[in-house]
Design a protein around this motif. Structure first.
Motif, PDB file in Angstrom:
ATOM      1  N   SER A  44      89.109  30.886 -69.601  1.00  0.00           N
ATOM      2  CA  SER A  44      89.289  29.460 -69.843  1.00  0.00           C
ATOM      3  C   SER A  44      88.939  29.154 -71.301  1.00  0.00           C
ATOM      4  N   ASP A  45      89.679  28.255 -71.924  1.00  0.00           N
ATOM      5  CA  ASP A  45      89.392  27.939 -73.334  1.00  0.00           C
ATOM      6  C   ASP A  45      88.025  27.288 -73.498  1.00  0.00           C
ATOM      7  N   PHE A  46      87.657  26.479 -72.501  1.00  0.00           N
ATOM      8  CA  PHE A  46      86.364  25.789 -72.549  1.00  0.00           C
ATOM      9  C   PHE A  46      85.566  26.177 -71.304  1.00  0.00           C
ATOM     10  N   ILE A  47      84.276  25.801 -71.286  1.00  0.00           N
ATOM     11  CA  ILE A  47      83.394  26.350 -70.262  1.00  0.00           C
ATOM     12  C   ILE A  47      83.702  25.842 -68.854  1.00  0.00           C
ATOM     13  N   ALA A  48      83.952  24.556 -68.712  1.00  0.00           N
ATOM     14  CA  ALA A  48      84.004  24.007 -67.352  1.00  0.00           C
ATOM     15  C   ALA A  48      85.371  23.450 -66.957  1.00  0.00           C
ATOM     16  N   ALA A  49      86.257  23.241 -67.915  1.00  0.00           N
ATOM     17  CA  ALA A  49      87.551  22.626 -67.610  1.00  0.00           C
ATOM     18  C   ALA A  49      88.541  23.051 -68.695  1.00  0.00           C
ATOM     19  N   ASP A  50      89.746  22.497 -68.642  1.00  0.00           N
ATOM     20  CA  ASP A  50      90.748  22.863 -69.648  1.00  0.00           C
ATOM     21  C   ASP A  50      90.609  22.025 -70.918  1.00  0.00           C
ATOM     22  N   ARG A  51      89.486  21.371 -71.058  1.00  0.00           N
ATOM     23  CA  ARG A  51      89.214  20.533 -72.231  1.00  0.00           C
ATOM     24  C   ARG A  51      87.704  20.567 -72.488  1.00  0.00           C
ATOM     25  N   VAL A  52      87.291  20.039 -73.617  1.00  0.00           N
ATOM     26  CA  VAL A  52      85.846  19.961 -73.900  1.00  0.00           C
ATOM     27  C   VAL A  52      85.193  19.048 -72.883  1.00  0.00           C
ATOM     28  N   THR A  53      84.032  19.477 -72.372  1.00  0.00           N
ATOM     29  CA  THR A  53      83.237  18.631 -71.475  1.00  0.00           C
ATOM     30  C   THR A  53      81.787  18.689 -71.931  1.00  0.00           C
ATOM     31  N   ILE A  54      80.973  17.953 -71.208  1.00  0.00           N
ATOM     32  CA  ILE A  54      79.543  17.931 -71.510  1.00  0.00           C
ATOM     33  C   ILE A  54      78.942  19.344 -71.470  1.00  0.00           C
ATOM     34  N   ALA A  55      79.498  20.219 -70.632  1.00  0.00           N
ATOM     35  CA  ALA A  55      78.964  21.593 -70.541  1.00  0.00           C
ATOM     36  C   ALA A  55      79.111  22.312 -71.883  1.00  0.00           C
ATOM     37  N   ASP A  56      80.254  22.140 -72.545  1.00  0.00           N
ATOM     38  CA  ASP A  56      80.444  22.776 -73.858  1.00  0.00           C
ATOM     39  C   ASP A  56      79.479  22.191 -74.885  1.00  0.00           C
ATOM     40  N   ILE A  57      79.285  20.889 -74.811  1.00  0.00           N
ATOM     41  CA  ILE A  57      78.423  20.218 -75.792  1.00  0.00           C
ATOM     42  C   ILE A  57      76.980  20.703 -75.634  1.00  0.00           C
ATOM     43  N   LEU A  58      76.522  20.831 -74.391  1.00  0.00           N
ATOM     44  CA  LEU A  58      75.144  21.309 -74.148  1.00  0.00           C
ATOM     45  C   LEU A  58      74.988  22.753 -74.620  1.00  0.00           C
ATOM     46  N   ALA A  59      75.962  23.585 -74.286  1.00  0.00           N
ATOM     47  CA  ALA A  59      75.850  25.005 -74.671  1.00  0.00           C
ATOM     48  C   ALA A  59      75.912  25.158 -76.189  1.00  0.00           C
ATOM     49  N   PHE A  60      76.882  24.492 -76.811  1.00  0.00           N
ATOM     50  CA  PHE A  60      77.068  24.715 -78.251  1.00  0.00           C
ATOM     51  C   PHE A  60      75.893  24.166 -79.056  1.00  0.00           C
ATOM     52  N   THR A  61      75.437  22.961 -78.728  1.00  0.00           N
ATOM     53  CA  THR A  61      74.335  22.397 -79.523  1.00  0.00           C
ATOM     54  C   THR A  61      73.061  23.231 -79.351  1.00  0.00           C
ATOM     55  N   GLY A  62      72.875  23.794 -78.158  1.00  0.00           N
ATOM     56  CA  GLY A  62      71.710  24.671 -77.939  1.00  0.00           C
ATOM     57  C   GLY A  62      71.795  25.923 -78.793  1.00  0.00           C
ATOM     58  N   ILE A  63      72.971  26.560 -78.781  1.00  0.00           N
ATOM     59  CA  ILE A  63      73.147  27.801 -79.557  1.00  0.00           C
ATOM     60  C   ILE A  63      73.046  27.504 -81.056  1.00  0.00           C
ATOM     61  N   ASP A  64      73.648  26.402 -81.467  1.00  0.00           N
ATOM     62  CA  ASP A  64      73.660  26.085 -82.897  1.00  0.00           C
ATOM     63  C   ASP A  64      72.245  25.778 -83.406  1.00  0.00           C
ATOM     64  N   PHE A  65      71.446  25.125 -82.577  1.00  0.00           N
ATOM     65  CA  PHE A  65      70.063  24.819 -82.979  1.00  0.00           C
ATOM     66  C   PHE A  65      69.291  26.119 -83.242  1.00  0.00           C
ATOM     67  N   ALA A  66      69.595  27.140 -82.453  1.00  0.00           N
ATOM     68  CA  ALA A  66      68.860  28.407 -82.565  1.00  0.00           C
ATOM     69  C   ALA A  66      69.209  29.181 -83.834  1.00  0.00           C
ATOM     70  N   ARG A  67      70.206  28.701 -84.576  1.00  0.00           N
ATOM     71  CA  ARG A  67      70.442  29.320 -85.889  1.00  0.00           C
ATOM     72  C   ARG A  67      69.190  29.209 -86.761  1.00  0.00           C
ATOM     73  N   MET A  68      68.347  28.222 -86.477  1.00  0.00           N
ATOM     74  CA  MET A  68      67.085  28.063 -87.223  1.00  0.00           C
ATOM     75  C   MET A  68      66.219  29.305 -87.146  1.00  0.00           C
ATOM     76  N   ILE A  69      66.338  30.036 -86.020  1.00  0.00           N
ATOM     77  CA  ILE A  69      65.558  31.283 -85.908  1.00  0.00           C
ATOM     78  C   ILE A  69      66.494  32.494 -86.030  1.00  0.00           C
ATOM     79  N   ARG A  70      67.635  32.250 -86.704  1.00  0.00           N
ATOM     80  CA  ARG A  70      68.626  33.306 -86.973  1.00  0.00           C
ATOM     81  C   ARG A  70      69.214  33.900 -85.694  1.00  0.00           C
ATOM     82  N   PHE A  71      69.288  33.084 -84.656  1.00  0.00           N
ATOM     83  CA  PHE A  71      69.953  33.538 -83.433  1.00  0.00           C
ATOM     84  C   PHE A  71      71.450  33.568 -83.712  1.00  0.00           C
ATOM     85  N   ARG A  72      72.090  34.662 -83.387  1.00  0.00           N
ATOM     86  CA  ARG A  72      73.538  34.800 -83.575  1.00  0.00           C
ATOM     87  C   ARG A  72      74.148  35.347 -82.298  1.00  0.00           C
ATOM     88  N   LEU A  73      75.403  34.944 -82.026  1.00  0.00           N
ATOM     89  CA  LEU A  73      76.095  35.503 -80.864  1.00  0.00           C
ATOM     90  C   LEU A  73      76.365  36.978 -81.142  1.00  0.00           C
TER      91      LEU A  73
END
Ligand SMILES: N[C@@H](CCC(=O)N[C@@H](CS)C(=O)NCC(=O)O)C(=O)O
Length: 205
Positions: A152-181
Motif C-alpha cells: 500500500s502506498d500509505f499505512i492505513a488507506a490509499d491516501r494519507v491518514t492520521i496513521a501516516d502522520i503519527l508514524a512519520f512525525t515520530g520517526i522524523d523527531f528521532a532524527r535528533m538522536i540520529r535515528f535513520r531508517l
C-alpha cells in the motif's frame, strides 16, 4: 480558537500537520517555550490541566489536550480531506494502524529522544537504558510497517491518514538522536520521502 504549540515538538506537530492538510488557517497559534517552562506556569496548568503541549482552546473556553483528540476534533469540524476514515471498516483499520504507529513507533522514539538527547535533560531525568531499549523496540517494529508499505502506498488507506502522520512525525523527531531508517526497509524509505515532500511536512517546524 487558539492552539498552544511548541515548535520542533512532535506532538504539536501532528496537529499542525493536520491543520495544513485541511487548509485550516483560522486558529491562532500561541508559541509555548517548553525549555523556559512556559507549559508549567500556574496559568497554563489551569487552562490545560497538564503541563503538556499541544492544547487547543475552543471559543467557549473548553481546552482539549492530547494531540490525537485535538486532531479528531478538527476532523469533525473540518471533515475534508478525510484523515480518520469514511465508513466503519475504514475507520477501524485507520484506528488500528494509528494505535500501532503511536504505540510501536512514536512513543518509543519519543522516549529514546527524551532519555537520549542532552537538550532534553532540561525536561527529563534521563536514564540511558530507557533510551536504548525504546530505540531498539522501535527499530524492531519497523519491519511491520515496511511489510505493510509493500502492499500500500500509505499505512492505513490509499491516501494519507492520521496513521501516516503519527508514524512519520515520530520517526522524523528521532532524527535528533540520529535515528535513520535502516536501508533494508525500502518501502518505508519510499513512503518517508513521499511524506516529507508533502507541503504539510513543513507546518509548525
Ligand atoms: N499524549 C500527549 C503528549 C504530549 C506531550 O508529551 N507533549 C510534549 C511535547 S511533544 C510536552 O509537552 N513536553 C513537555 C514536558 O515534558 O515537560 C499528546 O499526544 O498530546
Amino acid at each position: 480558537m487558539r492552539l498552544f504549540d511548541s515548535r520542533r515538538a512532535p506532538n504539536p506537530r501532528r496537529v499542525r500537520w493536520v491543520m495544513a492538510e485541511k487548509g485550516i488557517d483560522d486558529i491562532e497559534i500561541v508559541e509555548i517555550d517548553v525549555f523556559k517552562g512556559e507549559h508549567r506556569t500556574p496559568e497554563y496548568l489551569a487552562r490545560a490541566g497538564l503541563g503538556n503541549v499541544p492544547a487547543l482552546e475552543l471559543d467557549d473556553g473548553t481546552t482539549i489536550t492530547e494531540s490525537v483528540a485535538i486532531c479528531r476534533y478538527l476532523e469533525s469540524v473540518y471533515p475534508e480531506p478525510n484523515l480518520f476514515g469514511r465508513d466503519a471498516k475504514e475507520t477501524a483499520v485507520i484506528e488500528m494502524w494509528a494505535r500501532r504507529a503511536e504505540m510501536l513507533l512514536a512513543t518509543p522514539l519519543m522516549l529514546a529522544v527524551r532519555h537520549g538527547h542532552p537538550a532534553l535533560a532540561a525536561l527529563e531525568t534521563q536514564v540511558p537504558a530507557i533510551a536504548e531499549s525504546n530505540g531498539a523496540g522501535a527499530t524492531r517494529a519497523l519491519k511491520v510497517f515496511d511489510r505493510r508499505l509493500g502492499e500500500s502506498d500509505f499505512i492505513a488507506a490509499d491516501r494519507v491518514t492520521i496513521a501516516d502522520i503519527l508514524a512519520f512525525t515520530g520517526i522524523d523527531f528521532a532524527r535528533m538522536i540520529r535515528f535513520r531508517l535502516p536501508e533494508e526497509f525500502a518501502n518505508m524509505a519510499r513512503w518517508a520521502e513521499a511524506m516529507r515532500a508533502r507541503p504539510a511536512a513543513s507546518a509548525g517546524v
